[in-house]
Design a protein around this motif. Sequence first.
Motif, PDB file in Angstrom:
ATOM      1  N   LEU A  30     -17.748   4.130  -2.804  1.00  0.00           N
ATOM      2  CA  LEU A  30     -16.926   3.155  -2.091  1.00  0.00           C
ATOM      3  C   LEU A  30     -17.484   1.747  -2.293  1.00  0.00           C
ATOM      4  CD1 LEU A  30     -14.427   3.213  -0.209  1.00  0.00           C
ATOM      5  CD2 LEU A  30     -15.985   3.249   1.736  1.00  0.00           C
ATOM      6  N   LYS A  31     -18.800   1.671  -2.281  1.00  0.00           N
ATOM      7  CA  LYS A  31     -19.479   0.379  -2.448  1.00  0.00           C
ATOM      8  C   LYS A  31     -19.225  -0.189  -3.856  1.00  0.00           C
ATOM      9  CE  LYS A  31     -23.936  -1.766  -1.763  1.00  0.00           C
ATOM     10  NZ  LYS A  31     -25.189  -1.775  -1.010  1.00  0.00           N
ATOM     11  N   ALA A  32     -19.317   0.678  -4.848  1.00  0.00           N
ATOM     12  CA  ALA A  32     -19.062   0.248  -6.223  1.00  0.00           C
ATOM     13  C   ALA A  32     -17.601  -0.178  -6.397  1.00  0.00           C
ATOM     14  CB  ALA A  32     -19.414   1.371  -7.195  1.00  0.00           C
ATOM     15  N   MET A  33     -16.677   0.579  -5.755  1.00  0.00           N
ATOM     16  CA  MET A  33     -15.250   0.233  -5.841  1.00  0.00           C
ATOM     17  C   MET A  33     -15.000  -1.119  -5.197  1.00  0.00           C
ATOM     18  SD  MET A  33     -13.529   3.879  -4.817  1.00  0.00           S
ATOM     19  CE  MET A  33     -11.942   3.161  -4.420  1.00  0.00           C
ATOM     20  N   ASN A  34     -15.650  -1.324  -4.052  1.00  0.00           N
ATOM     21  CA  ASN A  34     -15.503  -2.588  -3.331  1.00  0.00           C
ATOM     22  C   ASN A  34     -15.980  -3.748  -4.206  1.00  0.00           C
ATOM     23  OD1 ASN A  34     -17.066  -4.523  -0.975  1.00  0.00           O
ATOM     24  ND2 ASN A  34     -14.927  -4.020  -0.706  1.00  0.00           N
ATOM     25  N   ARG A  35     -17.123  -3.540  -4.856  1.00  0.00           N
ATOM     26  CA  ARG A  35     -17.707  -4.584  -5.693  1.00  0.00           C
ATOM     27  C   ARG A  35     -16.769  -4.927  -6.849  1.00  0.00           C
ATOM     28  NH1 ARG A  35     -22.137  -2.117  -7.819  1.00  0.00           N
ATOM     29  NH2 ARG A  35     -22.951  -1.701  -5.743  1.00  0.00           N
ATOM     30  N   SER A  36     -16.266  -3.914  -7.541  1.00  0.00           N
ATOM     31  CA  SER A  36     -15.410  -4.211  -8.696  1.00  0.00           C
ATOM     32  C   SER A  36     -14.064  -4.783  -8.246  1.00  0.00           C
ATOM     33  CB  SER A  36     -15.232  -2.976  -9.580  1.00  0.00           C
ATOM     34  OG  SER A  36     -14.675  -1.924  -8.839  1.00  0.00           O
ATOM     35  N   LEU A  50      -2.789  18.611   1.925  1.00  0.00           N
ATOM     36  CA  LEU A  50      -3.447  18.176   0.692  1.00  0.00           C
ATOM     37  C   LEU A  50      -4.508  17.134   1.043  1.00  0.00           C
ATOM     38  CD1 LEU A  50      -3.353  18.034  -2.514  1.00  0.00           C
ATOM     39  CD2 LEU A  50      -1.782  16.112  -2.211  1.00  0.00           C
ATOM     40  N   THR A  51      -5.660  17.247   0.390  1.00  0.00           N
ATOM     41  CA  THR A  51      -6.715  16.247   0.576  1.00  0.00           C
ATOM     42  C   THR A  51      -7.016  15.614  -0.778  1.00  0.00           C
ATOM     43  OG1 THR A  51      -7.696  17.424   2.438  1.00  0.00           O
ATOM     44  CG2 THR A  51      -9.141  15.921   1.238  1.00  0.00           C
ATOM     45  N   ILE A  52      -6.979  14.288  -0.839  1.00  0.00           N
ATOM     46  CA  ILE A  52      -7.293  13.618  -2.093  1.00  0.00           C
ATOM     47  C   ILE A  52      -8.256  12.464  -1.818  1.00  0.00           C
ATOM     48  CG2 ILE A  52      -5.106  14.181  -3.211  1.00  0.00           C
ATOM     49  CD1 ILE A  52      -4.200  11.342  -2.697  1.00  0.00           C
ATOM     50  N   VAL A  53      -9.002  12.078  -2.842  1.00  0.00           N
ATOM     51  CA  VAL A  53      -9.855  10.901  -2.744  1.00  0.00           C
ATOM     52  C   VAL A  53      -9.188   9.806  -3.561  1.00  0.00           C
ATOM     53  CG1 VAL A  53     -12.129   9.942  -3.216  1.00  0.00           C
ATOM     54  CG2 VAL A  53     -11.922  12.310  -2.483  1.00  0.00           C
ATOM     55  N   ASN A  54      -8.945   8.673  -2.911  1.00  0.00           N
ATOM     56  CA  ASN A  54      -8.252   7.590  -3.600  1.00  0.00           C
ATOM     57  C   ASN A  54      -9.246   6.683  -4.324  1.00  0.00           C
ATOM     58  OD1 ASN A  54      -6.367   5.700  -4.410  1.00  0.00           O
ATOM     59  ND2 ASN A  54      -6.081   4.817  -2.370  1.00  0.00           N
ATOM     60  N   ASP A  55      -9.960   7.249  -5.332  1.00  0.00           N
ATOM     61  CA  ASP A  55     -10.881   6.380  -6.084  1.00  0.00           C
ATOM     62  C   ASP A  55     -10.232   5.912  -7.383  1.00  0.00           C
ATOM     63  OD1 ASP A  55     -10.956   8.828  -7.304  1.00  0.00           O
ATOM     64  OD2 ASP A  55     -13.096   9.182  -6.996  1.00  0.00           O
TER      65      ASP A  55
END
Length: 307
Positions: free
Chosen positions: A232-238, A273-278
């Motif tokens: 999450l931190k890396a996604m936030n940074r980019s 359904l469970t998904i990760v929104n990365d």
Amino acid sequence: EPHPPRQVFVKCHCDYDPANDNLIPCKEAGLQFSSGDILQIVNQEDVNWWQARRVEGGSAGLIPSQLLEEKRKAFVKKDVDLSPADFDRHELLIYEEVAKVPPFRRKTLVLIGAPGVGRRSLKNKLLVSDPQHYGTTVPYTSRKPKSADRENMMYALTSRSKMEADIKAGLYLEHGEYDGNLYGTKNDSIHEVVEAGRICILDVNPQALKVLRTSEFLPYVVFIKAPEFEVLKAMNRSGVEAGVTKSRTDAELKRTVDESAKIQRVYGHYFDLTIVNDDLEQAYRNIKSSLEKLKGAQQWVPVGWVF
Ligand code: 5GP
């Protein structure tokens, strides 16, 4: 002619392992199950121990009755951070009676997730990419328009007294107050989208699931799970570098991860359904293909949905 005995099927909303149960009269006679499993209840004559078998087959075994589990759960209140209301409504649902039905269309697509996991972006992606299949509601508000035209697109404007009366009359799915103004979603707005032939996307608090899981709304419930903190931190940074998102502190990101885990713990048994929104594109395709698959499959649904 006597009726054949009605067959009872349940969806389990918790995990059970007889090996860890010190109340069961005989551990070897027990039937292990996991949250989400479907069981056929073979015998319910004993108040404490039912006999059940998996729908896929296999021999029957003992499972604790609903009453026994209620008594047991009343002693051990595991989730200390649960409000009493959450506890009442969700912890005590052990077995939910279900029925197998032919493929049918869901009316609503309900996106559940902690603030910060990107529910809004996923909803917009679905609406923009596939407007003939997906629609959504326009919320009502009692607030005065800020800058005329643009706002009339985002909200349906109404008066506070009218809105209060309609809320009292049960016409709203949910409502909230912000800065002295009421906001909320009307049940009729949902029905309008469905009647126009679209699946209505709802981006609501998990508390609304209780009301939504009825034949009136026939929901498909998707949980948008937070990625691991570091991801999450890396996604936030980019995202910040690309100018897509605002910078969020580690504490805010941590809150998203914690809140996500809490929602999953309390409401997990309601998720289809469970998904990760990365990856937005992949999350979008995942939801689309899951709904597509549903069209061709028999489904286990709450008995109350059987039309
Ligand atoms: P604004 O008036 O600035 O557009 O929105 C103020 C707040 O109202 C926002 O924090 C937003 O989350 C909340 N809000 C907008 N629509 C709804 C709704 O349908 N239901 C609820 N409970 N709150 C809403």
